[in-house]
Each structure stands twice: as structure tokens, then as C-alpha cells.
Design a protein around this motif. Structure first.
Motif, short mmCIF file in Angstrom:
data_model
loop_
_atom_site.label_atom_id
_atom_site.label_comp_id
_atom_site.label_asym_id
_atom_site.label_seq_id
_atom_site.Cartn_x
_atom_site.Cartn_y
_atom_site.Cartn_z
N THR A 85 10.32 13.61 16.51
CA THR A 85 11.24 12.61 15.98
C THR A 85 12.26 13.27 15.04
N PRO A 86 13.34 12.56 14.68
CA PRO A 86 14.29 13.10 13.69
C PRO A 86 13.61 13.51 12.38
N TYR A 87 12.56 12.78 11.98
CA TYR A 87 11.84 13.15 10.76
C TYR A 87 11.24 14.56 10.89
N ASP A 88 10.65 14.83 12.07
CA ASP A 88 10.07 16.17 12.31
C ASP A 88 11.15 17.24 12.32
N ILE A 89 12.33 16.90 12.87
CA ILE A 89 13.44 17.86 12.93
C ILE A 89 13.86 18.28 11.51
N TYR A 144 15.90 21.64 3.10
CA TYR A 144 15.88 20.22 2.77
C TYR A 144 14.52 19.77 2.21
N ASP A 145 13.69 20.72 1.80
CA ASP A 145 12.37 20.40 1.27
C ASP A 145 12.45 19.52 0.02
N SER A 146 13.34 19.85 -0.91
CA SER A 146 13.44 19.08 -2.16
C SER A 146 13.92 17.66 -1.90
N LEU A 147 14.84 17.50 -0.94
CA LEU A 147 15.33 16.17 -0.59
C LEU A 147 14.24 15.35 0.09
N LEU A 148 13.44 16.02 0.94
CA LEU A 148 12.33 15.33 1.61
C LEU A 148 11.25 14.92 0.62
N LYS A 149 11.03 15.74 -0.40
CA LYS A 149 10.03 15.40 -1.43
C LYS A 149 10.45 14.12 -2.15
N LYS A 150 11.72 14.03 -2.48
CA LYS A 150 12.24 12.81 -3.12
C LYS A 150 12.04 11.61 -2.20
N PHE A 151 12.28 11.80 -0.90
CA PHE A 151 12.13 10.72 0.08
C PHE A 151 10.67 10.29 0.20
N ARG A 152 9.75 11.26 0.24
CA ARG A 152 8.32 10.95 0.42
C ARG A 152 7.72 10.23 -0.79
N ASP A 153 8.37 10.35 -1.96
CA ASP A 153 7.84 9.70 -3.16
C ASP A 153 8.04 8.18 -3.15
N TYR A 154 8.88 7.69 -2.25
CA TYR A 154 9.12 6.24 -2.19
C TYR A 154 7.88 5.52 -1.62
N GLU A 155 7.60 4.36 -2.16
CA GLU A 155 6.37 3.62 -1.82
C GLU A 155 6.31 3.26 -0.34
N GLU A 156 7.41 2.74 0.21
CA GLU A 156 7.44 2.33 1.62
C GLU A 156 7.24 3.54 2.53
N VAL A 157 7.78 4.69 2.15
CA VAL A 157 7.65 5.91 2.94
C VAL A 157 6.19 6.37 2.98
N THR A 172 3.58 4.49 2.77
CA THR A 172 2.87 3.57 3.68
C THR A 172 3.11 3.96 5.13
N LEU A 173 4.34 4.29 5.46
CA LEU A 173 4.68 4.68 6.84
C LEU A 173 3.98 5.98 7.23
N LEU A 174 3.87 6.91 6.29
CA LEU A 174 3.17 8.17 6.56
C LEU A 174 1.69 7.93 6.83
N GLN A 175 1.10 7.01 6.06
CA GLN A 175 -0.32 6.68 6.27
C GLN A 175 -0.54 6.05 7.64
N ASP A 176 0.44 5.24 8.08
CA ASP A 176 0.34 4.57 9.38
C ASP A 176 0.80 5.46 10.54
N TYR A 204 6.19 7.28 12.78
CA TYR A 204 7.30 8.23 12.67
C TYR A 204 8.61 7.66 13.17
N PHE A 205 8.55 6.65 13.99
CA PHE A 205 9.79 5.99 14.43
C PHE A 205 10.48 5.34 13.24
N SER A 206 9.75 4.51 12.49
CA SER A 206 10.33 3.83 11.32
C SER A 206 10.70 4.84 10.24
N LEU A 207 9.87 5.89 10.09
CA LEU A 207 10.16 6.95 9.12
C LEU A 207 11.52 7.59 9.41
N SER A 208 11.77 7.84 10.69
CA SER A 208 13.03 8.49 11.07
C SER A 208 14.22 7.61 10.77
N LEU A 209 14.11 6.32 11.07
CA LEU A 209 15.19 5.38 10.77
C LEU A 209 15.49 5.36 9.28
#
Length: 570
Positions: free
Chosen positions: A237-241, A248-261, A263-267, A270-275
Motif C-alpha cells: 500500500t502507499p503506507y508501505d511505500i 520520512y521516518d520523523s514525519l511518520l513517527k508524528k503520524f503514528r502518534d495520532y490516536e486514530e492511526v 487504532t488502524l495499525l492495531q486493526d 492499511y487501506f484506511s491508513l494509506s488514505l
């Protein structure tokens, strides 16, 4: 219909005669062959009469009208267009030249006549003014929403300046779709509907703007085009890309800290994560630099994308970068730190996407309806009082009707048809055939369930009756009448506040699945997803919603295959 475009008249006639010769081998087809040959004879006779009409300098407008009246039904739409164009372009007698306004009005009337003729609605020719006769009537404009939408899209395409077009090439359909949305945004900005920030020299766009949602979905689809799968795991998926680009590790870390993100990682969604990630990158104004970094890392690019994918084709890549440069003239304002806003953005992003998990599709579409009802509670209540005494089938379509038909019905149709086997031996099936099969099963042990099934049967019969009456009244067939029945049936279920019950009956009839579904692709077998869908539908049933059962033409299969963003307009 497929021969109407792309073939010369000579090729069409050759192919027609060849097909007829093949059909003559079968005696049971002989009546049809004879009828077809008679139609070809009449067409040839009509063309000869048209040529004689155009060659005669003394021909009058009355002669032209009589020609159309006599031969109009024997000519193809193409031949009608050519003869009519030649008629109005020819030198007129005594040097009298009609005004351009009269000519355009006359041509428009004939175009409308062709449409009625092709639909079988009318054989009456329009009253066309004689060339040179003044007319006080203004040129009519297309009336239907479909015509207006087609004209709008045509104009937007004409305004497009993609590099591939300048080179005489053809771009990828996903890029063409994205360019359409960005061109629309630029036009909206030009009309002064977006606030302009002179400091940054950018137009300010609210993060939940509909056009920005469309752009995110298109960009996500482009980045997912032609990816190589992660071996023995899943599709890439685009998230994997983005995760594979270390800068872009630091930007992804900021993204992963969000609550909704989280939840999506636990589930593992990856489709919704990419969007959500693409949306986040667009808000952070990092999309252009990301694509540049990705495409310059050649080894990594080749390892994650197949040949022929958009990022690996120079022509497509130039178009993609050109569009992203255009997006940079906009600034998207959105506060991602608020969990509720993350959830709201995700609902909007997946609401129209047929690639999202079933529960996300249903959640997104139902939440949009509920938000609309809550936001317009006072306004809609006042309107409802005025509409309550009016028959349901006579009510005009409101915004909530549009949401129900083009969002909720679309998402439910997508869920129910996943893995559906529409082709059987010597026949084809519609999802309604499966629903009727479910409702025909005997129920012995549950009175409540028996009552719900009875209600479903009666409502389905009512929906079918409404559609049949509409076809009889209009004296024409609907393009996809079973889709229309499905839409009216869902509308009735929402009015009865029973949609969740009906959906539960269908999805719990597991013994019926094997007859109509490929069980490996059928999502109805996923109990967890179906329970979540039922929960979201139950929220809709908490509202007393006044809807119209007016029959309108809708093709759900086309809605699913068409560019997602052109189906619904706020």
C-alpha cells in the motif's frame, strides 16, 4: 452500441453484412436476419434520398422536415447528424443566410429530437424555423443533471493543460481523474470561493472540503497503482511505500502518534491508513517532495513498483508531478491532533470508496447522512411538516435523498455484491435474485424474524410496483431497473426504521450464500465486519427520516466503476 464509436461507416456496413451472413446459418434466426436486411435496405434508400435533398438547390425547409418525418427512423444517429449538418451548412437559395442564433437553435432542437428518437420516446419532428426567419426564442439549455454534469466535465477537460496532451499522448485514467478535480479546484478559486493568503501566495482550503477529499482518494489510488506485493504477506500500500523511505521516518513517527492511526495499525487496516497518510502529507505540503524523492531512488522504486505503473512511466510521471505542482498553490488547513477530526476525515475519505473494508464503507456513508440530519435539524423539520401530506412518490428529491441513494445504497450494494456470481448457466443474476431467494426460505421457530421477513417481502413488492408503474407512465424502460428497485427498497427500509433488521436477515442467511457467491471472495461470511455494519445501520434507524420514493434512473454498477468523486455533489 459498441459499433457507434471508433469504426468508419464502411467498416460498420461490412461488419453488419458479415454478421448477418453468419446468422443465416441458423434457421431460427432467419426472421431476425430478414428484418435486419430490410432495415439496411431502408437505410440505403434513406441515404440516397438525403443525398438527393442536399443536391437539389430548390429544396426548402419544408422538404427537409418531410424527409426527416419519412426517413428519420431508418437512419442511424450518425447519418442524421451528417445530413442535418450538411443541410444547415449549405448555401441557401437567393443568398438568404440564417442568423447564427437561428441555426444553433435549430440544430439544438434536432439534437433533442435524435435523443428522443434513440430513446423511443418520440417520433414527432420539432418545428424548425425556416432559414432567414427571425426567432425570439432563446437557445434552450440542457435540462437534466446528467447533461449538466457531462458538459461541466467536458469544459474542465478542455481547460486541462497536462504535458502529455501537449505531446499528443494519452495519460492514465487515474491521472485524468485527479487532473479533473484539481482543475475544478482552480476554477473554484478563480471564482473567489476560497480565501487567498497573500503572505504565502496560496488559496486556503478547509480540510474537509469535498474536492480535497476527492484529490486524496485519487492520489492514494495512483500511488497504489502497479505495486509489487509484499511476499507471503499482503498487497503493498502507499503506507508501505512511504515507510520504506528513511528520510520520512520523523514525519511518520508524528503520524503514528495520532490516536486514530494507532487504532488502524492495531486493526491492520492499511487501506484506511494509506488514505489518512496521503491526506496528512497533503496538509503538511509534502506530497510533491515525496514523489520526487521516491522516483529518484531508482533501485527502491523498481523494487516496489512493477513496470508500466504510473511512477515508472516517464509520460505518466511528468503528468503526476505537473498536477502535484498545481496542488501546491493551495494550503489545506486541518487540525490532525484532535481525535474526533481524525475520525471525521477518515469517514469522509472511505464513504465513497468501494475498496475500503465493508464496515468502513457503511460507517462512512451512514455518518454523512446523520451529520446532515443533525446539521439541518430545524430546517428539515419545517420542510417535513409541509411534505408529510404529500405522497412519497411525488416528493422531490432532497439532499438527504441524494445521500441515501448515492452513498448508502452504493455502499450497501458494494458490500452485498462482493464475490457475487452474477453469471449462471444460461442466465444472469442480480443481487435482488439473492435477496428474493433469502426471503423465500421457510421460517419456523422465530415469530419476530417471520414478521421482519414479511415486511421485507411486502416492501420489495411495493418497490417493484412503483418502478413498473413509472416505466408504463413514461412509456420507456429504465437503464437498470433492478438497481432502481433496490434503491427504492432501501429507501423504504430507512423510512420504516428497519434497515439494520433487514440487513441482518440477509447477512445471517449463511445457508443461502453458496448458491450465489464465491465464498472465498464473499464478505458476508465475515461475521465481525457484518456486525459492525449492522451497528452503523442501527444508528440510522434511530432517526425518523422522511424520504422520497420517486423513481429516478440510477445504475449502481456504473456508480461503482465510475470515478468515485463524480457521483455525488454537495
Amino acid at each position: 452500441a459498441k459499433l457507434e464509436h471508433g469504426l468508419s461507416q464502411k467498416d460498420k456496413k461490412y461488419l453488419s453484412s458479415k454478421l448477418l451472413s453468419e446468422c443465416e446459418q441458423y434457421p431460427e434466426l432467419q426472421p431476425l436476419v430478414d428484418k435486419a436486411r430490410e432495415m439496411l435496405r431502408l437505410q440505403k434508400e434513406s441515404l440516397a434520398a438525403g443525398e438527393a435533398l442536399l443536391a437539389n438547390p430548390d429544396s426548402t425547409q419544408e422538404d427537409f422536415n418531410k424527409f426527416i418525418e419519412k426517413y428519420g427512423d431508418s437512419l442511424s444517429k450518425y447519418d442524421l447528424e451528417q445530413i442535418t449538418k450538411s443541410w444547415y451548412d449549405r448555401p441557401t437559395k437567393n443568398g438568404v443566410t440564417p442568423s447564427s442564433r437561428d441555426v444553433e437553435r435549430s440544430k439544438w432542437e434536432w439534437v433533442e429530437y435524435w435523443k428522443r428518437k434513440m430513446d423511443g420516446k418520440s417520433s414527432r419532428t420539432p418545428q424548425t424555423p425556416t432559414p432567414g426567419t427571425p426567432s425570439d426564442n432563446k437557445s434552450p439549455k440542457p435540462k437534466t443533471k446528467e447533461e449538466k454534469m457531462k458538459n461541466k466535465i467536458k469544459k474542465l477537460k478542455q481547460e486541462s493543460r497536462l504535458p502529455s496532451r501537449a505531446l499528443g499522448g494519452k495519460t492514465h485514467e487515474l491521472l485524468e481523474q485527479l487532473d479533473l478535480f484539481v482543475t475544478s479546484m482552480k476554477k473554484t478559486a478563480k471564482n473567489g470561493k476560497y480565501q487567498f493568503d497573500p503572505t504565502g501566495n496560496k488559496f486556503i482550503i478547509n480540510g474537509l472540503d469535498q474536492q480535497s477529499m476527492f484529490c486524496v482518494r485519487s492520489i492514494s489510488a495512483i500511488m497504489a497503482d502497479g505495486t509489487r506485493p509484499i511476499p507471503d504477506v499482503r498487497d503493498r500500500t502507499p503506507y508501505d511505500i512511504v515507510e520504506g523511505l528513511k528520510q520520512y521516518d520523523s514525519l511518520l513517527k508524528k503520524f503514528r502518534d495520532y490516536e486514530e492511526v494507532q487504532t488502524l495499525l492495531q486493526d491492520s487496516d492499511y487501506f484506511s491508513l494509506s488514505l489518512l497518510l496521503v491526506y496528512f502529507l497533503m496538509v503538511e505540503n509534502k506530497l510533491g517532495s515525496l514523489v520526487k524523492d521516491l522516483t529518484t531512488a531508482t533501485d527502491y522504486l523498481n523494487s516496489v513498483y512493477k513496470g508500466g505503473s504510473i511512477p515508472r512511466v516517464a509520460l505518466y510521471l511528468n503528468d503526476f508531478q505537473y498536477i502535484l505542482n498545481n496542488i501546491e498553490q493551495f494550503e489545506f488547513t486541518y487540525n490532525f491532533s484532535v481525535p474526533q477530526l481524525q475520525s471525521r476525515a477518515l469517514d469522509l475519505l472511505v464513504a465513497d470508496s468501494i475498496h475500503a473494508p465493508p464496515s468502513k464503507q457503511v460507517k462512512g456513508s451512514t455518518q454523512i447522512l446523520i451529520n446532515h440530519l443533525v446539521d439541518n435539524l430545524i430546517k428539515t423539520s419545517a420542510k417535513d411538516e409541509a411534505l408529510k401530506n404529500m405522497a412519497s412518490m411525488n416528493r422531490t428529491l432532497s439532499k438527504r435523498d441524494t445521500i441515501v441513494r448515492l452513498r448508502i445504497c452504493r455502499s450497501l450494494y458494494s458490500v452485498l455484491t462482493a464475490g457475487f456470481q452474477s453469471r449462471g448457466f444460461f442466465t444472469s443474476y442480480h443481487i435482488l435474485d439473492f435477496i428474493k431467494y433469502v426471503l423465500a426460505q421457510p421460517i419456523f421457530d422465530d415469530n419476530e424474524k417471520r414478521s421482519v421477513v414479511s415486511e421485507m417481502r411486502v416492501s420489495l413488492s411495493k418497490a417493484s410496483e412503483l418502478v413498473e408503474k413509472c416505466e408504463m407512465y413514461q412509456n420507456s424502460l429504465l437503464e437498470a431497473y433492478q438497481d432502481v428497485i433496490f434503491v427504492i427498497w432501501i429507501t423504504i427500509s430507512i423510512q420504516k426504521r428497519s434497515l439494520h433488521k433487514w440487513f441482518n436477515i440477509i447477512t445471517s442467511s449463511t445457508s443461502c450464500f453458496s448458491k450465489y457467491y464465491n465464498l472465498k471472495k464473499c464478505v458476508l461470511t465475515n461475521e465481525k465486519e457484518m456486525k459492525e455494519c449492522t451497528v452503523h445501520l442501527e444508528k440510522v434507524s434511530q432517526y425518523d427520516i422522511l424520504l422520497s420514493t420517486r423513481v429516478t434512473n440510477i445504475n449502481l454498477e456504473k456508480e461503482l466503476s465510475a470515478p468515485e468523486a463524480t457521483t455525488v455533489s454537495d
